[in-house]
Scaffold this active site. Structure first.
Site, PDB file in Angstrom:
ATOM      1  N   ASP A  76      11.861  17.010  -3.499  1.00  0.00           N
ATOM      2  CA  ASP A  76      10.460  16.886  -3.661  1.00  0.00           C
ATOM      3  C   ASP A  76      10.026  16.565  -5.270  1.00  0.00           C
ATOM      4  O   ASP A  76      10.522  17.014  -6.073  1.00  0.00           O
ATOM      5  CB  ASP A  76       9.687  18.032  -3.428  1.00  0.00           C
ATOM      6  CG  ASP A  76       8.252  18.082  -3.425  1.00  0.00           C
ATOM      7  OD1 ASP A  76       7.742  17.068  -4.007  1.00  0.00           O
ATOM      8  OD2 ASP A  76       7.698  19.060  -3.093  1.00  0.00           O
ATOM      9  N   ASN A 103      12.843   4.980  -5.535  1.00  0.00           N
ATOM     10  CA  ASN A 103      11.972   4.268  -4.612  1.00  0.00           C
ATOM     11  C   ASN A 103      10.803   5.127  -4.281  1.00  0.00           C
ATOM     12  O   ASN A 103       9.626   4.649  -4.167  1.00  0.00           O
ATOM     13  CB  ASN A 103      12.761   3.948  -3.314  1.00  0.00           C
ATOM     14  CG  ASN A 103      11.866   3.570  -2.358  1.00  0.00           C
ATOM     15  OD1 ASN A 103      11.305   2.490  -2.224  1.00  0.00           O
ATOM     16  ND2 ASN A 103      11.820   4.381  -1.145  1.00  0.00           N
ATOM     17  N   TYR A 169      -3.321   4.553  -8.813  1.00  0.00           N
ATOM     18  CA  TYR A 169      -1.966   3.637  -8.371  1.00  0.00           C
ATOM     19  C   TYR A 169      -1.380   2.595  -9.177  1.00  0.00           C
ATOM     20  O   TYR A 169      -0.389   2.653  -9.438  1.00  0.00           O
ATOM     21  CB  TYR A 169      -2.013   3.179  -7.084  1.00  0.00           C
ATOM     22  CG  TYR A 169      -0.666   2.631  -6.333  1.00  0.00           C
ATOM     23  CD1 TYR A 169       0.209   3.561  -6.188  1.00  0.00           C
ATOM     24  CD2 TYR A 169      -0.710   1.273  -6.358  1.00  0.00           C
ATOM     25  CE1 TYR A 169       1.513   2.775  -5.541  1.00  0.00           C
ATOM     26  CE2 TYR A 169       0.521   0.641  -5.724  1.00  0.00           C
ATOM     27  CZ  TYR A 169       1.608   1.207  -5.471  1.00  0.00           C
ATOM     28  OH  TYR A 169       2.693   0.893  -5.015  1.00  0.00           O
ATOM     29  N   LYS A 173       2.097   2.374 -11.585  1.00  0.00           N
ATOM     30  CA  LYS A 173       3.134   1.181 -11.694  1.00  0.00           C
ATOM     31  C   LYS A 173       3.112   0.467 -12.825  1.00  0.00           C
ATOM     32  O   LYS A 173       4.102  -0.104 -13.280  1.00  0.00           O
ATOM     33  CB  LYS A 173       2.667   0.317 -10.277  1.00  0.00           C
ATOM     34  CG  LYS A 173       2.950   1.127  -9.023  1.00  0.00           C
ATOM     35  CD  LYS A 173       4.449   1.655  -8.798  1.00  0.00           C
ATOM     36  CE  LYS A 173       4.806   2.202  -7.572  1.00  0.00           C
ATOM     37  NZ  LYS A 173       6.032   2.440  -7.244  1.00  0.00           N
ATOM     38  N   VAL A 202       3.942  -5.120   1.442  1.00  0.00           N
ATOM     39  CA  VAL A 202       5.025  -4.751   2.324  1.00  0.00           C
ATOM     40  C   VAL A 202       4.500  -3.887   3.335  1.00  0.00           C
ATOM     41  O   VAL A 202       3.737  -2.796   3.170  1.00  0.00           O
ATOM     42  CB  VAL A 202       6.107  -3.930   1.770  1.00  0.00           C
ATOM     43  CG1 VAL A 202       7.201  -3.849   2.647  1.00  0.00           C
ATOM     44  CG2 VAL A 202       6.795  -4.802   0.357  1.00  0.00           C
TER      45      VAL A 202
END
Length: 261
Positions: A76, A103, A169, A173, A202
């Site tokens: 986690d 990832n 978000y 990144k 994706v």
């Protein structure tokens, strides 16, 4: 796998976070097919069994005669204890990890600034940034002791091109990109390699998670386009890992959708 040599990955140990689905699962399978040993790490432990079986089949299909080990570890990214104990919970054959693929990550909601839920803010920051940094620190210490290793962080086109409704978000990144570049420069005098892979759109569970399980809303994101696939990005990850030891792929991408369907 004929598009690039993979003999350099034979019998290497690769740990992939967020390996229960999407890019993480695809990368794990491709590493297994290339003859690497793979550790699957994810919060949703119940989903890892299927990926583990797929990795074992991929290894057999690769017919390299190398690798073949695959294990699942519950992890986690928001839980410090889970992160702190991950090295101790690895199987004996994975005591020396060669490649870490950071990832695990997610987006929650599309709210604009002023309307963002506190729980969504925390989930993105803790998973995408804090968890990734925490894992990187654990393995940088290990890699420095051996003077070898490779950290591959999965960033995003959102870390290059921010967009409305994705402020947090995108910020995470951008942070991944900055952290990765700084880490690479810190390690430039060592054989330890650092890579940032930056996918565009994706088709995975990404949008399903972002829209809180609303499949109709998630499906609309990909309507009318031919999105990238997890395998597309997995190929870039494995390609970067399979370069000669003297070659470091600092940044791959951002990768964009090639055309509309």
């Amino acid at each position: 796998m004929s598009v690039f040599p993979t003999a350099r990955l034979h019998d290497k140990v690769v740990l992939v976070t967020g390996a229960s689905s999407g890019i993480g699962a695809a990368a794990a399978k491709l590493f297994a097919q290339a003859g690497a040993n793979v550790v699957l790490a994810a919060r949703r432990a119940e989903k890892l069994a299927d990926v583990q079986a797929a990795c074992q089949e991929a290894n057999k299909a690769g017919s390299t005669g190398h690798g073949g080990h695959c294990a699942a570890v519950s992890l986690d990214m928001r839980n410090t204890e889970s992160l702190d104990t991950v090295l101790q919970r690895l199987p004996s054959w994975a005591s020396t990890v060669d490649v870490l693929v950071n990832n695990a990550g997610l987006a929650m909601g599309t709210a604009k600034v002023g309307e963002i839920r506190a729980e969504d803010l925390d989930a993105m920051l803790e998973t995408n940034v804090r968890g990734l940094i925490y894992m990187s620190q654990l393995f940088v210490r290990e890699f420095k002791q051996r003077n070898a290793g490779h950290i591959i962080n999965i960033g995003s086109v959102a870390g290059v091109e921010p967009y409305p409704g994705g402020s947090v978000y995108c910020a995470t990144k951008f942070a991944v990109r900055a952290f990765t570049e700084a880490l690479m420069k810190e390690l430039v005098g060592t054989p330890i390699r650092v890579t940032n892979v930056q996918p565009g759109m994706v088709e995975t569970e990404f949008s399903l998670v972002r829209y809180y399980g609303d499949k109709d809303a998630a499906d609309k994101v990909y309507h009318g386009i031919e999105a990238l696939t997890p395998h597309d990005i997995a190929e870039e990850i494995v390609w970067a890992a399979s370069r000669p030891a003297r070659v470091n792929i600092a940044e791959a991408g951002p990768f964009h959708v090639a055309r509309s369907s």
